[in-house]
Design an enzyme around this catalytic site. Structure first.
Site, PDB file in Angstrom:
ATOM      1  N   THR A   8      -3.433  -5.916  32.559  1.00 26.24           N
ATOM      2  CA  THR A   8      -3.457  -6.528  33.893  1.00 26.24           C
ATOM      3  C   THR A   8      -3.099  -5.489  34.967  1.00 26.24           C
ATOM      4  OG1 THR A   8      -2.805  -8.630  32.934  1.00 26.24           O
ATOM      5  CG2 THR A   8      -2.479  -8.390  35.295  1.00 26.24           C
TER       6      THR A   8
ATOM      7  N   HIS B   6      -6.049  -3.368  35.602  1.00 31.41           N
ATOM      8  CA  HIS B   6      -7.024  -4.058  36.467  1.00 31.41           C
ATOM      9  C   HIS B   6      -6.621  -3.921  37.940  1.00 31.41           C
ATOM     10  CE1 HIS B   6      -9.508  -5.896  33.427  1.00 31.41           C
ATOM     11  NE2 HIS B   6      -8.447  -6.376  32.804  1.00 31.41           N
TER      12      HIS B   6
END
Ligand SMILES: [Zn+2]
Ligand SMILES: [Zn+2]
Length: 349
Positions: free
Chosen positions: A43, A46
């Site tokens: 995450t 990202h």
């Protein structure tokens, strides 16, 4: 007091090592934690890359990071769950406690969830504050670099342990850091045959080291054919899906055994087409969507595996860097040539 912190400062690629005020506004139920180790999640990558998902979800500027272990250094006036000096980790989902799902104890599907390091300030810093509800007290004889990975380990445990995998044939699809943990959990739980599916050579080797009996590279061979060969033509009892990859998921429907189970964690970018009649209904397949961790059942299982030395944490954590080298850590994650990458803050007191 100022602290070093890694911030997502602007709506663009990257992050910045900078300073920020140490949180000094504890609510009665909150705890201040000195971060001893923090690990980089997919995450975070990202958000670092500033992909489409993060452009929609994330509102800079704020402090990144959500996986950590740290020491309790200050308590809000009402805190009873932890004490000063405890080494804690945290459930990263801040749940509301009031919605229908929280009221039923299904906190993992709270409809008002906020995630630290995504929706609020995170732990890529020397200090973080957290509500006591979210904290898990660790044993002190495990190194914080290992304790910091319990949150993603919880994702792996939730995925691998929802269905019974003891003495069963299991496919672990995708061996990023969480899939690699999945392989090692299957080994710890005595699965009969652990079949990992992965393309990256570094991760193929790591999967073997962590307990995969067979690793299939879909670039080199037909996955369905090979899985059937490895299982006397029957297919696997349980598929644990970590890849989010369209063709990998489509293949999994073909090699899961009739009556088999599928535990799905990977996030897909493409629409998947599958044959509901033949792949699910007539086969009697059960699918489970894995979201976060069960509070706190999953955390108990993670603690059990760690405290009984059932996992090979030395091989799961492949890189340890100073917090200031966060960008190097992001690059290592993006190369695919890593397990978990851990960052250590350099506390200046
Ligand atoms: Zn994470
Ligand atoms: Zn809720």
């Amino acid at each position: 007091m100022q602290m070093t912190a890694v911030k997502k400062e602007t709506s663009a690629k990257g992050c910045r090592v900078t300073t920020s005020e140490v949180p000094n506004d504890l609510k009665p139920n909150e705890v201040l934690i000195k971060v001893l180790a923090t690990s980089i999640c997919g995450t975070d990558v990202h958000i670092y890359k500033w992909d489409k998902w993060s452009q929609k979800r994330v509102k800079p500027p704020y402090i990144m990071g959500h996986e950590f272990a740290g020491e309790v250094v200050e308590l809000g006036s009402d805190v009873t769950k932890v004490k000063l000096g405890d080494i804690v980790s945290a459930e990263t989902h801040l749940v509301c406690g009031r919605c229908e799902f929280c009221q039923r104890g299904e906190y993992h599907i709270c409809e008002n969830t906020k995630i630290i390091g995504v929706d609020t300030d995170g732990c890529f810093a020397e200090y973080i504050k957290m509500p006591e509800f979210n904290l898990i007290v660790n044993r002190k004889d495990v190194h914080p670099k290992y304790l910091s990975i319990q949150e993603p380990l919880g994702n792996a445990v939730h995925t691998m342990m929802h269905f019974d995998i003891k003495e069963k044939d299991v496919a672990v699809v995708g061996c990023g850091p969480i899939g690699l943990m999945g392989v090692n959990i299957a080994k710890a739980l005595n699965s009969k045959k652990i079949i990992a599916i992965e393309v990256n050579p570094y991760r193929i080797e790591l999967a073997k080291k962590l307990g995969a009996h067979v690793v299939i590279n879909p670039i080199e061979e037909d996955v369905t054919k090979r899985v059937l060969e490895e299982t006397q033509g029957r297919g696997v009892d349980v598929v644990c899906e970590f890849s989010g990859n369209k063709s990998a998921i489509e293949a999994a429907f073909k090699y899961v055994k009739p009556g088999g189970k599928m535990s799905m964690l990977g996030i897909t970018e493409d629409d998947i087409t599958f044959d509901i009649s033949n792949d699910i209904v007539f086969k009697g397949v059960t699918m489970y969507g894995v979201i976060g961790r069960l509070l706190f059942d999953t955390w108990d299982k993670v603690g059990y595996l760690i405290n009984n030395h059932m996992l090979d944490l030395e091989n799961i954590v492949t890189h340890v860097l100073p917090l200031e080298d966060v960008e190097k850590g992001m690059e290592i994650m993006m190369s695919g040539n890593s397990g978990k990458v851990v960052l250590i803050p350099n506390h200046k007191e």
